[in-house]
Write a protein that holds these residues in place. Structure first.
Motif, PDB file in Angstrom:
ATOM      1  N   PHE A  51      -4.350 -40.077  17.088  1.00 25.86           N
ATOM      2  CA  PHE A  51      -4.765 -41.096  18.053  1.00 25.86           C
ATOM      3  C   PHE A  51      -4.208 -40.825  19.441  1.00 25.86           C
ATOM      4  O   PHE A  51      -3.190 -40.143  19.609  1.00 25.86           O
ATOM      5  CB  PHE A  51      -4.274 -42.469  17.591  1.00 25.86           C
ATOM      6  N   LYS A  52      -4.882 -41.405  20.424  1.00 20.94           N
ATOM      7  CA  LYS A  52      -4.349 -41.579  21.769  1.00 20.94           C
ATOM      8  C   LYS A  52      -4.499 -43.048  22.135  1.00 20.94           C
ATOM      9  O   LYS A  52      -5.243 -43.790  21.481  1.00 20.94           O
ATOM     10  CB  LYS A  52      -5.086 -40.687  22.762  1.00 20.94           C
ATOM     11  N   SER A  53      -3.798 -43.481  23.169  1.00 23.76           N
ATOM     12  CA  SER A  53      -3.803 -44.896  23.540  1.00 23.76           C
ATOM     13  C   SER A  53      -5.203 -45.378  23.925  1.00 23.76           C
ATOM     14  O   SER A  53      -6.051 -44.604  24.376  1.00 23.76           O
ATOM     15  CB  SER A  53      -2.839 -45.135  24.695  1.00 23.76           C
ATOM     16  N   ASN A  54      -5.416 -46.676  23.706  1.00 23.38           N
ATOM     17  CA  ASN A  54      -6.650 -47.358  24.121  1.00 23.38           C
ATOM     18  C   ASN A  54      -7.882 -46.838  23.384  1.00 23.38           C
ATOM     19  O   ASN A  54      -8.960 -46.723  23.960  1.00 23.38           O
ATOM     20  CB  ASN A  54      -6.854 -47.244  25.633  1.00 23.38           C
ATOM     21  N   VAL A  55      -7.716 -46.526  22.103  1.00 23.09           N
ATOM     22  CA  VAL A  55      -8.817 -45.984  21.302  1.00 23.09           C
ATOM     23  C   VAL A  55      -8.964 -46.798  20.021  1.00 23.09           C
ATOM     24  O   VAL A  55      -7.981 -47.118  19.347  1.00 23.09           O
ATOM     25  CB  VAL A  55      -8.583 -44.501  20.955  1.00 23.09           C
TER      26      VAL A  55
END
Length: 455
Positions: free
Chosen positions: A100-104
């Motif tokens: 994951f990466k942020s805001n996903v």
């Protein structure tokens, strides 16, 4: 003429950048009632965010490489755009690790199956993770988020682990146990985590399925989970987590349903668990690592969940060295015929330290228990008793444990509390806690101060 071309190119680049920008996820507040002060939980809302289908990034059913590459590209695109939903459409999609990466938001459409490879090479390079409360570098969890904010997995689809290879790692041969001993000794001596490399041909430390590691504002909602190499859902050192409406089935070795560990402000609701180990296992790190991190698991509410199978409905420990406080389980049930040991089991040993306090369990219905309703054990060492030494002896204070409106079938006991003479368990109250049949004594309690039972 040349200057006009440059200006047009510049304007086009600005336009392309602006087109990539999407509405970032909003944050919504979840208010939860509890018998202790419970902060509102902040979770992301992706309703207004752009959607990125993995098909548009080259995913082709049956092609693991293209699917894995497309998922990673879509996650990066959503992150760079400020936020977005990565869509897994209907069909079966074979993949390796997902980071994951942020805001996903990873969205699993109805009929979508995200099938995870059981090739260990697909989960390298090693990442900063844990094994039973000890930090290390190991195979990546199948779904992994590290230091992310505003992340979600949602939708009515399914995540599923292929198990052909992982299940051959369930056994614990001498080479595996030697690696576990090595990790235990490295942690006890405060060797830096980066130097605790556990990926080799013999350790076979299976990865978690879903681990959110040091994340904030996490939502898991609506999907199904099938199979797991190890612990199924593991929020670790997280803040603000909601897990709701999940259907979890995993019957392998160490297949707990959800393991909140050194995390705070969490809600688990309306989930179904069918497990090979504990359904909900509240953790807080092991020994020196947890003393160093000093981050208790705190403010956890579990409500309206059903357990079809598992060892315990609610387990606390044995990895609890960082401390556990403010846990509230309400209106949960155990299916008829489920093969459970206890409804509530608190377990620790002389190496753990930490603390357990303010545990509330109310309005529970269950069938027969192999052991009893409440168990508290203070000498649970399993195979570790003779494998490794006690480097530092720290006992675990346990206090303020409340059970109310509990109904079970046949049990051996209502409570079995094995406190220590030098540190008795404090303040245990059972109110309207009953079983259809009690085979042995109702109360098998030792070294408990202020135990009360009310019909």
């Amino acid at each position: 003429m040349k200057s006009h071309v440059l200006i047009i190119a510049f304007l086009l680049s600005i336009l392309m950048i602006s087109c990539q920008q999407t509405t970032p996820p909003a944050l919504i507040s979840v208010r939860v009632d509890a018998p202790f002060e419970m902060p509102d939980i902040m979770i992301p809302d992706f309703a207004e965010c752009a959607k990125f289908s993995i098909v548009d990034f080259g995913a082709v059913e049956g092609d693991k490489h293209k699917i894995s590459t497309a998922i990673a590209a879509a996650i990066s695109k959503a992150n760079l755009a400020g936020g977005g939903t990565v869509v897994i459409p209907e069909g079966e999609w074979l993949t390796g690790q997902i980071h994951f990466k942020s805001n996903v938001n990873l969205y699993l459409a109805e009929g979508a199956v995200l099938l995870f490879s059981d090739d260990p090479e697909d989960y390298l390079p090693a990442v900063h993770t844990t094994w039973e409360g000890l930090e290390c570098y190991n195979y990546s969890p199948l779904i992994y988020a590290y230091e992310c904010k505003n992340v979600a997995i949602s939708g009515k689809g399914m995540v599923k682990a292929k198990m052909d290879l992982w299940q051959t790692w369930f056994s614990r041969p001498p080479a595996h146990m030697n690696s576990l001993k090595r990790l235990y000794n490295l942690a006890a001596k405060d060797v830096p985590v980066a130097d605790r490399q556990m990926v080799n041909d013999t350790s076979h430390l299976r990865p978690h399925f879903i681990q959110f590691n040091r994340c904030e504002n996490v939502l898991l909602e609506g999907f199904s989970v099938r199979n797991s190499p190890f612990w199924t859902i593991h929020p670790y050192l997280c803040k603000n987590v909601v897990i709701r409406d999940l259907d979890v089935f995993a019957h392998g070795h160490n297949n707990d349903g959800v393991d909140p560990e050194m995390s705070r402000n969490m809600l688990i609701e309306n989930c179904t668990f069918d497990q090979g180990d504990d359904a909900i296992a509240v953790k807080s790190g092991r020994n020196q690592d947890a003393w160093r991190l000093n981050s208790p698991t705190k403010n956890l509410v579990i409500r309206n969940c059903k357990v079809k199978n598992g060892h315990q409905l609610l387990a606390v420990g044995s990895e609890l060295s960082g401390g556990i406080e403010n846990v509230f389980m309400d209106s949960c049930s155990v299916a008829d015929g489920a093969s459970m040991f206890h409804l509530v089991f608190i377990k620790t040993n002389e190496r753990r330290g930490g603390f357990v306090k303010n545990i509330h369990v109310t309005n529970i219905k269950a069938d027969k228990m192999r052991e009893g309703i409440l168990g508290i054990e203070t000498d649970v060492l399993y195979q570790w008793r003779d494998l490794v030494p006690t480097y530092e002896r720290r006992l675990t204070p346990k206090s303020d444990i409340f059970l109310e409106n509990i109904q079970a079938g046949d049990v051996k006991f209502i409570s079995r509390i094995q406190g220590q003479k030098e540190m008795p368990v404090q303040n245990v109250e059972l109110k309207n806690v009953n079983a259809q049949t009690v085979e042995d004594e109702k109360f098998i309690n030792k070294n408990v101060t202020n135990f009360t039972y009310r019909e």
